[in-house]
Design a protein around this motif. Structure first.
Motif, PDB file in Angstrom:
ATOM      1  N   VAL A 118     104.949  55.279  92.851  1.00 48.66           N
ATOM      2  CA  VAL A 118     105.693  54.077  93.217  1.00 48.66           C
ATOM      3  C   VAL A 118     106.552  54.445  94.413  1.00 48.66           C
ATOM      4  O   VAL A 118     107.472  55.267  94.306  1.00 48.66           O
ATOM      5  CB  VAL A 118     106.561  53.576  92.046  1.00 48.66           C
ATOM      6  N   THR A 119     106.233  53.883  95.567  1.00 44.20           N
ATOM      7  CA  THR A 119     106.925  54.222  96.817  1.00 44.20           C
ATOM      8  C   THR A 119     107.494  52.982  97.506  1.00 44.20           C
ATOM      9  O   THR A 119     108.065  53.103  98.580  1.00 44.20           O
ATOM     10  CB  THR A 119     105.963  54.918  97.798  1.00 44.20           C
ATOM     11  N   GLU A 120     107.333  51.804  96.877  1.00 47.95           N
ATOM     12  CA  GLU A 120     107.762  50.556  97.506  1.00 47.95           C
ATOM     13  C   GLU A 120     108.330  49.605  96.461  1.00 47.95           C
ATOM     14  O   GLU A 120     107.937  49.647  95.293  1.00 47.95           O
ATOM     15  CB  GLU A 120     106.566  49.857  98.178  1.00 47.95           C
ATOM     16  N   LEU A 121     109.223  48.779  96.904  1.00 45.56           N
ATOM     17  CA  LEU A 121     109.713  47.639  96.130  1.00 45.56           C
ATOM     18  C   LEU A 121     109.216  46.406  96.856  1.00 45.56           C
ATOM     19  O   LEU A 121     109.442  46.243  98.058  1.00 45.56           O
ATOM     20  CB  LEU A 121     111.241  47.655  96.078  1.00 45.56           C
ATOM     21  N   CYS A 122     108.512  45.531  96.142  1.00 43.01           N
ATOM     22  CA  CYS A 122     107.842  44.406  96.793  1.00 43.01           C
ATOM     23  C   CYS A 122     108.608  43.103  96.581  1.00 43.01           C
ATOM     24  O   CYS A 122     108.908  42.732  95.437  1.00 43.01           O
ATOM     25  CB  CYS A 122     106.420  44.254  96.253  1.00 43.01           C
ATOM     26  N   LEU A 123     108.899  42.427  97.688  1.00 42.84           N
ATOM     27  CA  LEU A 123     109.513  41.105  97.645  1.00 42.84           C
ATOM     28  C   LEU A 123     108.409  40.061  97.723  1.00 42.84           C
ATOM     29  O   LEU A 123     107.610  40.059  98.665  1.00 42.84           O
ATOM     30  CB  LEU A 123     110.465  40.917  98.830  1.00 42.84           C
ATOM     31  N   PHE A 124     108.358  39.184  96.719  1.00 42.31           N
ATOM     32  CA  PHE A 124     107.411  38.077  96.699  1.00 42.31           C
ATOM     33  C   PHE A 124     108.194  36.769  96.833  1.00 42.31           C
ATOM     34  O   PHE A 124     109.344  36.672  96.390  1.00 42.31           O
ATOM     35  CB  PHE A 124     106.634  38.052  95.383  1.00 42.31           C
ATOM     36  N   THR A 125     107.552  35.783  97.424  1.00 43.24           N
ATOM     37  CA  THR A 125     108.184  34.470  97.551  1.00 43.24           C
ATOM     38  C   THR A 125     107.209  33.376  97.124  1.00 43.24           C
ATOM     39  O   THR A 125     105.987  33.523  97.245  1.00 43.24           O
ATOM     40  CB  THR A 125     108.627  34.187  98.992  1.00 43.24           C
ATOM     41  N   GLN A 126     107.779  32.274  96.641  1.00 48.65           N
ATOM     42  CA  GLN A 126     107.035  31.065  96.298  1.00 48.65           C
ATOM     43  C   GLN A 126     107.675  29.937  97.086  1.00 48.65           C
ATOM     44  O   GLN A 126     108.851  29.623  96.903  1.00 48.65           O
ATOM     45  CB  GLN A 126     107.111  30.789  94.798  1.00 48.65           C
ATOM     46  N   ALA A 127     106.916  29.322  97.976  1.00 46.27           N
ATOM     47  CA  ALA A 127     107.484  28.356  98.912  1.00 46.27           C
ATOM     48  C   ALA A 127     108.006  27.099  98.231  1.00 46.27           C
ATOM     49  O   ALA A 127     108.993  26.505  98.673  1.00 46.27           O
ATOM     50  CB  ALA A 127     106.442  27.985  99.967  1.00 46.27           C
ATOM     51  N   ALA A 128     107.339  26.675  97.157  1.00 43.38           N
ATOM     52  CA  ALA A 128     107.717  25.440  96.459  1.00 43.38           C
ATOM     53  C   ALA A 128     107.129  25.489  95.061  1.00 43.38           C
ATOM     54  O   ALA A 128     106.212  26.280  94.797  1.00 43.38           O
ATOM     55  CB  ALA A 128     107.186  24.217  97.215  1.00 43.38           C
ATOM     56  N   PRO A 129     107.648  24.676  94.137  1.00 38.41           N
ATOM     57  CA  PRO A 129     107.091  24.670  92.778  1.00 38.41           C
ATOM     58  C   PRO A 129     105.577  24.449  92.795  1.00 38.41           C
ATOM     59  O   PRO A 129     105.073  23.551  93.472  1.00 38.41           O
ATOM     60  CB  PRO A 129     107.816  23.500  92.115  1.00 38.41           C
ATOM     61  N   GLY A 130     104.869  25.303  92.079  1.00 35.35           N
ATOM     62  CA  GLY A 130     103.415  25.191  92.008  1.00 35.35           C
ATOM     63  C   GLY A 130     102.673  25.922  93.111  1.00 35.35           C
ATOM     64  O   GLY A 130     101.456  26.093  93.029  1.00 35.35           O
ATOM     65  N   ALA A 131     103.388  26.349  94.152  1.00 34.39           N
ATOM     66  CA  ALA A 131     102.742  27.082  95.238  1.00 34.39           C
ATOM     67  C   ALA A 131     102.447  28.510  94.792  1.00 34.39           C
ATOM     68  O   ALA A 131     103.141  29.053  93.926  1.00 34.39           O
ATOM     69  CB  ALA A 131     103.632  27.091  96.475  1.00 34.39           C
ATOM     70  N   PRO A 132     101.444  29.146  95.381  1.00 33.87           N
ATOM     71  CA  PRO A 132     101.155  30.534  95.009  1.00 33.87           C
ATOM     72  C   PRO A 132     102.216  31.486  95.548  1.00 33.87           C
ATOM     73  O   PRO A 132     102.820  31.233  96.598  1.00 33.87           O
ATOM     74  CB  PRO A 132      99.796  30.799  95.662  1.00 33.87           C
ATOM     75  N   PHE A 133     102.439  32.568  94.838  1.00 35.92           N
ATOM     76  CA  PHE A 133     103.347  33.605  95.312  1.00 35.92           C
ATOM     77  C   PHE A 133     102.640  34.454  96.370  1.00 35.92           C
ATOM     78  O   PHE A 133     101.455  34.754  96.258  1.00 35.92           O
ATOM     79  CB  PHE A 133     103.790  34.497  94.153  1.00 35.92           C
ATOM     80  N   LEU A 134     103.406  34.842  97.381  1.00 35.71           N
ATOM     81  CA  LEU A 134     102.901  35.703  98.440  1.00 35.71           C
ATOM     82  C   LEU A 134     103.805  36.924  98.577  1.00 35.71           C
ATOM     83  O   LEU A 134     105.022  36.838  98.358  1.00 35.71           O
ATOM     84  CB  LEU A 134     102.853  34.958  99.775  1.00 35.71           C
ATOM     85  N   LEU A 135     103.219  38.026  98.956  1.00 31.31           N
ATOM     86  CA  LEU A 135     103.986  39.247  99.199  1.00 31.31           C
ATOM     87  C   LEU A 135     104.651  39.115 100.559  1.00 31.31           C
ATOM     88  O   LEU A 135     103.980  39.109 101.586  1.00 31.31           O
ATOM     89  CB  LEU A 135     103.079  40.464  99.119  1.00 31.31           C
ATOM     90  N   ALA A 136     105.973  39.012 100.555  1.00 29.73           N
ATOM     91  CA  ALA A 136     106.708  38.798 101.799  1.00 29.73           C
ATOM     92  C   ALA A 136     107.011  40.102 102.516  1.00 29.73           C
ATOM     93  O   ALA A 136     106.964  40.166 103.748  1.00 29.73           O
ATOM     94  CB  ALA A 136     108.011  38.051 101.510  1.00 29.73           C
ATOM     95  N   GLU A 137     107.327  41.148 101.753  1.00 25.71           N
ATOM     96  CA  GLU A 137     107.719  42.405 102.382  1.00 25.71           C
ATOM     97  C   GLU A 137     107.643  43.543 101.381  1.00 25.71           C
ATOM     98  O   GLU A 137     107.928  43.370 100.204  1.00 25.71           O
ATOM     99  CB  GLU A 137     109.144  42.293 102.921  1.00 25.71           C
ATOM    100  N   ARG A 138     107.260  44.707 101.882  1.00 29.21           N
ATOM    101  CA  ARG A 138     107.264  45.939 101.089  1.00 29.21           C
ATOM    102  C   ARG A 138     108.426  46.800 101.572  1.00 29.21           C
ATOM    103  O   ARG A 138     108.461  47.214 102.736  1.00 29.21           O
ATOM    104  CB  ARG A 138     105.943  46.696 101.245  1.00 29.21           C
TER     105      ARG A 138
END
Length: 223
Positions: free
Chosen positions: A198-218
């Motif tokens: 484990v070398t990263e902490l991943c920030l995920f975001t969801q743009a709006a309710p029901g939208a898919p989560f995306l990896l924003a930054e490692r």
């Protein structure tokens, strides 16, 4: 928008490629990925919920921001900067409350510490849940400890109630499990059990309710 802090396999880890193909979506790019066939079953339907959240294990559950993205990101970067990289135990495919998921083969204390730090150290950025959101959690069915955590952190499976899991299906019937388990096992091969750090902490975001989560930054662990 909602934000979450997750573990996700590194891009060069074959688990990223195989897990993305199983779920049908690459959370790094948002691209749709061709899924393997399941005899007599619709793999797209079986993986729909897991696909929406992306290939991950939750550290701090999704939350709406009380502060700002910049402030939350700065604190997450500081947390990652003081965290030392560590070995993740081999993962194993398991039936997890009716879902198929990858679990730790043994408890990893550094992983628990990272998870706890995300939950507690970044909680000032979390907007409190609405009454409707709390009701959907059905507190009446929780233990007293879980209700306490729900009240304090907006979610009940955190701290001592947390466990590492990478969800790969919806809840399956016994008949579905007989088909899906061997197919998933064959698809992943020995990759889950391979050594990884484990070398990263991943920030995920969801743009709006029901939208898919995306990896924003490692965010690299630099401790």
């Amino acid at each position: 928008m909602r934000v979450a802090l997750y573990w996700a396999p590194r891009l060069e880890d074959p688990l990223h490629r195989l897990g993305s193909a199983w779920l049908g979506r690459d959370t790094e790019t948002g691209a749709t990925v061709a899924q393997p066939d399941l005899p007599g079953l619709d793999i797209a339907e079986i993986t729909a919920d897991a696909r929406s959240y992306g290939l991950h294990a939750t550290l701090k559950p999704p939350f709406r921001l009380r502060t700002s993205w910049a402030a939350m990101r700065a604190d997450a970067m500081a947390l990652a900067a003081r965290t030392r990289p560590f070995a993740l135990p081999p993962l194993k495919l398991a039936d997890h409350h009716g879902f198929l998921a990858l679990l730790e083969s043994e408890k990893c204390q550094p992983l628990q510490h990272l998870c706890d730090a995300c939950v507690t150290g970044l909680d000032s950025h979390r907007a409190p849940p609405t009454d409707a959101e709390i009701a959907r959690r059905n507190p009446a069915r929780m233990t007293e400890r879980q209700r306490e955590l729900l009240h304090q952190y907006g979610y009940h499976y955190v701290l001592d109630q947390w466990w590492f899991h990478v969800t790969l299906t919806r809840r399956l019937t016994a008949e579905e499990r007989e088909v899906v388990w061997p197919a998933l096992e064959a698809h992943l091969g020995d990759v889950p059990a391979q050594p990884r750090r484990v070398t990263e902490l991943c920030l995920f975001t969801q743009a709006a309710p029901g939208a898919p989560f995306l990896l924003a930054e490692r965010l690299p662990l630099l401790g």
